[in-house]
Design an enzyme around this catalytic site. Sequence first.
Site, PDB file in Angstrom:
ATOM      1  N   MET A  31      36.208  40.871  24.931  1.00 47.77           N
ATOM      2  CA  MET A  31      36.651  41.599  23.746  1.00 47.77           C
ATOM      3  C   MET A  31      37.311  40.633  22.753  1.00 47.77           C
ATOM      4  SD  MET A  31      37.690  45.465  24.742  1.00 47.77           S
ATOM      5  CE  MET A  31      39.347  45.134  25.308  1.00 47.77           C
ATOM      6  N   HIS A  35      41.126  33.058  25.496  1.00 47.36           N
ATOM      7  CA  HIS A  35      42.115  32.113  25.996  1.00 47.36           C
ATOM      8  C   HIS A  35      41.480  31.316  27.134  1.00 47.36           C
ATOM      9  CE1 HIS A  35      42.479  35.050  29.210  1.00 47.36           C
ATOM     10  NE2 HIS A  35      42.846  35.966  28.335  1.00 47.36           N
ATOM     11  N   HIS A  38      39.246  33.077  29.672  1.00 48.38           N
ATOM     12  CA  HIS A  38      37.871  33.324  29.234  1.00 48.38           C
ATOM     13  C   HIS A  38      37.031  32.049  29.314  1.00 48.38           C
ATOM     14  CE1 HIS A  38      39.967  36.626  26.903  1.00 48.38           C
ATOM     15  NE2 HIS A  38      39.003  37.302  27.508  1.00 48.38           N
TER      16      HIS A  38
END
Length: 281
Positions: A31, A35, A38
């Site tokens: 989404m 950071h 991810h």
Amino acid sequence: MTEVVETVAALRAQVNAWRAAGLKVALVPTMGALHEGHVSLMRAARQRADRCVVSIFVNPRQFAPTEDLDKYPRQLALDLDKLHRAGVHLAFTPSVDEVYPEGFATTISVGGPSAGLETDFRPAFFDGVATVVAKLFVQAAPDIAVFGEKDYQQLCVVRKLCLDLNLPVEVVGSPTIRDAEGLAMSSRNAYLSPAELEIARKLNKALRKAAAALQVGADETATMATARQEVLDAGFDGVDYVEARESLTLAPWRRGAEGRVLVAARLGKTRLIDNVEVRKT
């Protein structure tokens, strides 16, 4: 440079070209507000496939009317820079209308591992997750999809979704990335003040203590009650749940089984979730 597409047609065209060349494709659904957690998923995807696709879509169907859809951080330019640095081949950044066109009326309802925990507090959450993930799997047709273990119940729900609907996608769980003091990386950490961050870093410590106690035979009810109180004593404003569940099914944990201790706790206006492993004995 990471290629960016905004439509399902463009996404499919690129993936079809890769498939025609015999290349294996991995998908990392996100989404945005990316950071290091991810980025670790992207690394895992690139290790397992020839091409990596990352979707960036804030899914309105997994937010309740009282939740933070409008405030959820959106930083597409920064996110795309992170994708480029991570060596991602394709970014899929659809609009809400592209994913849910006018008249969209289909929802996937999930059971099994979705029961309890998050569903007790966010009743429509996993139906929204399952619907958008199923659409992404049909749209991108990946061989592999990588999800973080921080959202452990979500990972179990997606695995069950693929099993039940015979979706030909291998779902890979990637370990949670934490800061030096054990706080799980999360887009919602951006909401925390410096003082709240110090409190948040105590959440994982309480979970690890509880998991260690269960592994040596402590009483589950008493251990969970102690963990709940330790989270509150750390400075959290409330605890939605602290529970031990079996790892694969999220059924109630049985002593000696492989499991997870999962928590959701509220700090100011932010709700944090985390989990730790209970090793099989």
